[in-house]
Design an enzyme around this catalytic site. Structure first.
Site, short mmCIF file in Angstrom:
data_model
loop_
_atom_site.label_atom_id
_atom_site.label_comp_id
_atom_site.label_asym_id
_atom_site.label_seq_id
_atom_site.Cartn_x
_atom_site.Cartn_y
_atom_site.Cartn_z
CG ASP A 1 -1.90 0.91 1.33
OD1 ASP A 1 -2.04 1.81 0.07
OD2 ASP A 1 -2.97 0.85 2.09
N GLY B 1 -5.04 3.18 -7.86
CA GLY B 1 -5.44 3.29 -9.57
C GLY B 1 -4.82 4.40 -10.16
CG ASP C 1 -9.29 3.34 1.09
OD1 ASP C 1 -8.50 2.97 0.06
OD2 ASP C 1 -8.86 3.19 2.27
C1 GAL Z 1 -5.50 2.21 2.81
C2 GAL Z 1 -6.15 0.93 2.07
C3 GAL Z 1 -6.98 0.29 2.78
C4 GAL Z 1 -6.25 -0.28 4.00
C5 GAL Z 1 -5.75 0.62 4.83
C6 GAL Z 1 -5.01 0.33 5.96
O1 GAL Z 1 -4.60 2.90 1.99
O2 GAL Z 1 -6.53 1.37 0.84
O3 GAL Z 1 -7.54 -1.09 1.85
O4 GAL Z 1 -5.25 -1.37 3.69
O5 GAL Z 1 -4.91 1.59 3.84
O6 GAL Z 1 -4.26 1.44 6.50
#
Ligand code: GAL
Length: 419
Positions: free
Chosen positions: A169, A219, A240
């Site tokens: 991420d 994306g 998200d």
């Molecule tokens: C976001 C991600 C989520 C989750 C979250 C955790 O950036 O899109 O799916 O993983 O971080 O902090």
């Protein structure tokens, strides 16, 4: 933000890469001499994520509260509820498992996860696989340790724990590296981002363990164009998801045009499932699940498994709908046409079968419009025999068939050979 294929070529030494016209094996290895060294994904080995990954992820329900116990519980519940039998086999720990690095730079899990290898052994003993989460920056989104400058060490650590899946991420990498090293230079920032994802892809490939690689960078910059060449098995296509219809539908609308990038081993990821969460009605849960199946999306449930309502379980374990998602051709649906707020999507399936989906995204019953399914616009001619995958009944689809759906509900029909 978009980065041209020319820039990508310069960054990675790749020849221009398009997933569409290639075989799955070729798609992950665009040019044997110039490609990054993802040799482990050559034609000789079975394709990792040959169909979209299925499982459960901790984030949508637990957020930062997830513990070892919750993961064991989730594994138990996947078995007890029949979800494992329906195909859900990854149990994925999301953010907030990380502790500190020691003097050698080795990352340790925090006190919520006392023994990661023992947890992996437990999950494997149930016939399931274990996934984990990190990011290319110094910190993850929840401000826990990221993998910056420890990519190889972390990949090897996951392999030593017998981890099967990594969600990677972007988070603090934007500030730590992209903005810090290339302020005001978007193209350079994108190069840095792609290089960071490439680094972890290579580290995973060299770890000696097949680990599904899930790119999560919302994306940006068309990851569908470059993620497969980095060994990415899936890549988020959007920001998200949240557990409400506006969020689910906004994501659906962003998926049109991406079908050609999906295929065995490399999938568009419109984010994890919110089925059973928040304020989604049953019709909305059905539509969400049906659309993700049509999109050949990873099916990662994120609900409260021990308290799952029977009607939610019935949606998540609908084997006919899952068979659409998991169809081995791996051909993602395209939107055939929209008529006001009613959308028609179609997908080719193996054995010459086809799936047709009608989604009523409007706030009235389709009977009030009224809506007729125009088979000619799908290149089809009725009558066609099929199965309504939500009622379970045989249906005959005729040329200008009236379709009645309540607001936000979906008709999903499989035409041709039954699964
Ligand atoms: C976001 C991600 C989520 C989750 C979250 C955790 O950036 O899109 O799916 O993983 O971080 O902090």
């Amino acid at each position: 933000m978009r980065l041209s294929c020319t820039v990508l070529t310069a960054v990675l030494g790749l020849t221009t890469f398009t997933a569409t016209a290639q075989t799955p094996a070729a798609a992950t290895k665009p040019n044997a001499s110039a490609a990054p060294t993802h040799a482990t994904k050559s034609a000789a080995k079975p394709i990792l994520a040959a169909t979209p990954p299925m499982g459960w992820n901790s984030w949508n329900f637990f957020n930062g509260r997830v513990t070892d116990k919750d993961i064991r519980n989730a594994a138990d519940q996947l078995v007890a509820t029949g979800m494992k039998d329906a195909g859900y086999n990854y149990v994925n720990i999301d953010d907030t498992w990380q502790g500190d690095r020691d003097a050698d730079g080795v990352l340790h899990a925090n006190s919520k996860f006392p023994d990661m290898k023992a947890l992996a052994d437990y999950v494997h003993s149930k016939g399931l696989k274990l996934g984990i989460y990190s990011g290319p920056g110094t910190k993850t989104c929840a401000r826990f340790a990221g993998s910056l400058d420890h990519e190889v060490q972390d990949a090897n650590l996951y392999a030593s724990w017998d981890i099967d899946y990594l969600k990677y991420d972007l988070c603090s990498f934007r500030a730590d590296v992209m903005a810090a090293k290339a302020p005001d230079d978007k193209a350079e920032q994108m190069k840095l981002m792609i290089a960071a994802y490439d680094k972890m892809g290579k580290a995973l490939a060299a770890s000696g363990r097949p680990i599904v690689y899930s790119l999560c960078q919302y994306g940006w910059d068309s990851p569908w164009e470059w993620a497969p060449a980095l060994g990415g098995n899936l890549w988020r296509t959007t920001g998200d998801i949240s557990a409400n219809w506006n969020s689910v539908y906004a994501i659906i609308e962003e998926q049109a045009g991406l079908a050609k990038y999906a295929g065995p081993g490399h999938w568009n990821d419109p984010d994890m499932l919110e089925v059973g969460n928040g304020r989604l009605t049953l019709a909305e849960n059905r539509s969400h699940f049906s659309m993700w199946a049509m999109l050949a999306a990873p099916l990662l449930a994120g609900n409260d498994l021990p308290n799952m309502k029977p009607e939610v379980k019935a949606i998540l374990t609908n084997k006919d709908v899952i068979a659409i998602d998991q169809d081995k051709l791996g051909k993602q649906a395209t939107r055939a046409y929209a008529d006001g707020e009613v959308e028609v999507w179609t997908r080719s399936l193996s054995g010459g079968a086809k799936a047709i989906l009608v989604l009523n995204a409007g706030s009235d019953r389709t009977a009030n419009h009224p809506f007729h399914l125009d088979l000619a616009r799908l290149g089809l001619h009725g009558p066609l025999k099929g199965k309504d995958l939500w009622s379970g009944k045989d249906v005959t689809v005729t040329n200008n068939m009236p379709v009645e759906l309540v607001s936000h509900d979906t008709l999903l029909v499989r035409i041709g050979a039954a699964k």
